[in-house]
Design an enzyme around this catalytic site. Structure first.
Site, PDB file in Angstrom:
ATOM      1  N   ASP A 190      10.041  10.434 -34.084  1.00  0.00           N
ATOM      2  CA  ASP A 190       8.321   9.401 -33.048  1.00  0.00           C
ATOM      3  C   ASP A 190       7.620  10.990 -32.376  1.00  0.00           C
ATOM      4  O   ASP A 190       8.148  11.903 -32.356  1.00  0.00           O
ATOM      5  CB  ASP A 190       9.780   8.523 -31.298  1.00  0.00           C
ATOM      6  CG  ASP A 190       9.423   7.277 -31.667  1.00  0.00           C
ATOM      7  OD1 ASP A 190       9.450   7.053 -33.451  1.00  0.00           O
ATOM      8  OD2 ASP A 190      10.509   7.321 -31.205  1.00  0.00           O
ATOM      9  N   GLU A 219       1.208  -1.497  -0.216  1.00  0.00           N
ATOM     10  CA  GLU A 219      -0.060  -0.242  -0.153  1.00  0.00           C
ATOM     11  C   GLU A 219       0.874   0.843  -0.168  1.00  0.00           C
ATOM     12  O   GLU A 219       0.380   2.285   0.162  1.00  0.00           O
ATOM     13  CB  GLU A 219      -1.139  -0.200   1.180  1.00  0.00           C
ATOM     14  CG  GLU A 219      -1.902  -1.347   1.504  1.00  0.00           C
ATOM     15  CD  GLU A 219      -2.861  -0.879  -0.613  1.00  0.00           C
ATOM     16  OE1 GLU A 219      -3.108   0.429  -0.560  1.00  0.00           O
ATOM     17  OE2 GLU A 219      -3.083  -2.073  -0.605  1.00  0.00           O
TER      18      GLU A 219
END
Ligand code: ADE
Length: 235
Positions: free
Chosen positions: A169, A116
């Site tokens: 790109d 967590e």
């Protein structure tokens, strides 16, 4: 450049580092990528690395007294001062500009969060910045760490075969927009032909077509990028 990834699960990352571009980055481009397993820094005979959160709450947290010594060990093992990155859904969203900044560092330590989260004191003691790869939650930071390693190492000189490829790109051509469609052989597949202009040999016309396609694709798919994008009426 040296990148160390501190992780509870080095076995998740190892295969990617020895395959394709990331392997090339290490063998040809001199990028050193090292995994730092957290388990040996664990507490007691079971090498415990996590514990329950004080005050209650779901899940387990990585312990500060495990993470901090692991990162300090990693820091000592390279001469350049390290920039510390924590993978976390609460972090700064990763984009190409941040990748470019991180690619200029000599020494990066990426800590793959797990369970967590991590005891806040570890972040306070070690400093650094939290980075998120998107607004969704994964079970751990190993995949985000790999995303960071991949995006950063491909920017190192010599990693991509043709340097030109990286610069045209999407996000890297300076326009801030998406790249248009691309085609390779055969010229005809089933009844589908490559757009004739790409076979014309007219480089100016081809570039204009590519800019138009890029503008159209950005408008329809990612209008949120248009503000940043340098397109003009001609496109
Ligand atoms: N850990 C879990 N989810 C994450 C995310 N979206 N980005 C970075 N680290 C994470």
């Amino acid at each position: 450049m040296v990148i160390q990834v501190v992780t509870l699960f080095p076995e998740i990352l190892a295969p990617m580092l020895t395959t394709s571009m990331l392997r090339r980055a290490q063998t040809v481009a001199g990028v050193e990528i090292r995994l730092v397993p957290l388990r040996p820094f664990g507490i007691g005979i079971h090498h415990q690395t996590d514990d329950y959160p004080f005050g209650g709450g779901p899940g387990m947290l990585l312990r500060a007294d495990v993470v901090v010594p692991a990162v300090e060990w990693a820091m000592m093992h390279h001469k350049a001062v390290a920039r510390v990155i924590w993978t976390s859904p609460q972090g700064k969203p990763l984009d190409q500009a941040l990748c470019r900044t991180l690619a200029q560092e000599d020494h990066l330590i990426i800590i793959a969060g797990h369970y967590e989260g991590i005891d806040e004191r570890a972040l306070e003691i070690l400093g650094g910045s939290e980075v998120s790869i998107g607004d969704y939650v994964l079970t751990g930071g190993e995949l985000p760490a790999l995303v960071l390693v991949d995006a950063i190492t491909r920017l190192q000189t010599g990693v991509l075969g043709a340097q030109g490829g990286a610069l045209t790109d999407t996000f890297e051509d300076g326009s801030g927009g998406l790249e248009g469609p691309q085609y390779t052989r055969p010229e005809q597949y089933r009844q589908w032909r490559v757009p004739p202009i790409l076979l014309s040999g007219n480089h100016q016309a081809i570039q204009a077509w590519q800019r138009a396609m890029s503008a159209e694709r950005t408008t329809t798919r990612r209008p949120d990028l248009l503000d940043a994008k340098r397109i003009d009426d001609a496109d």
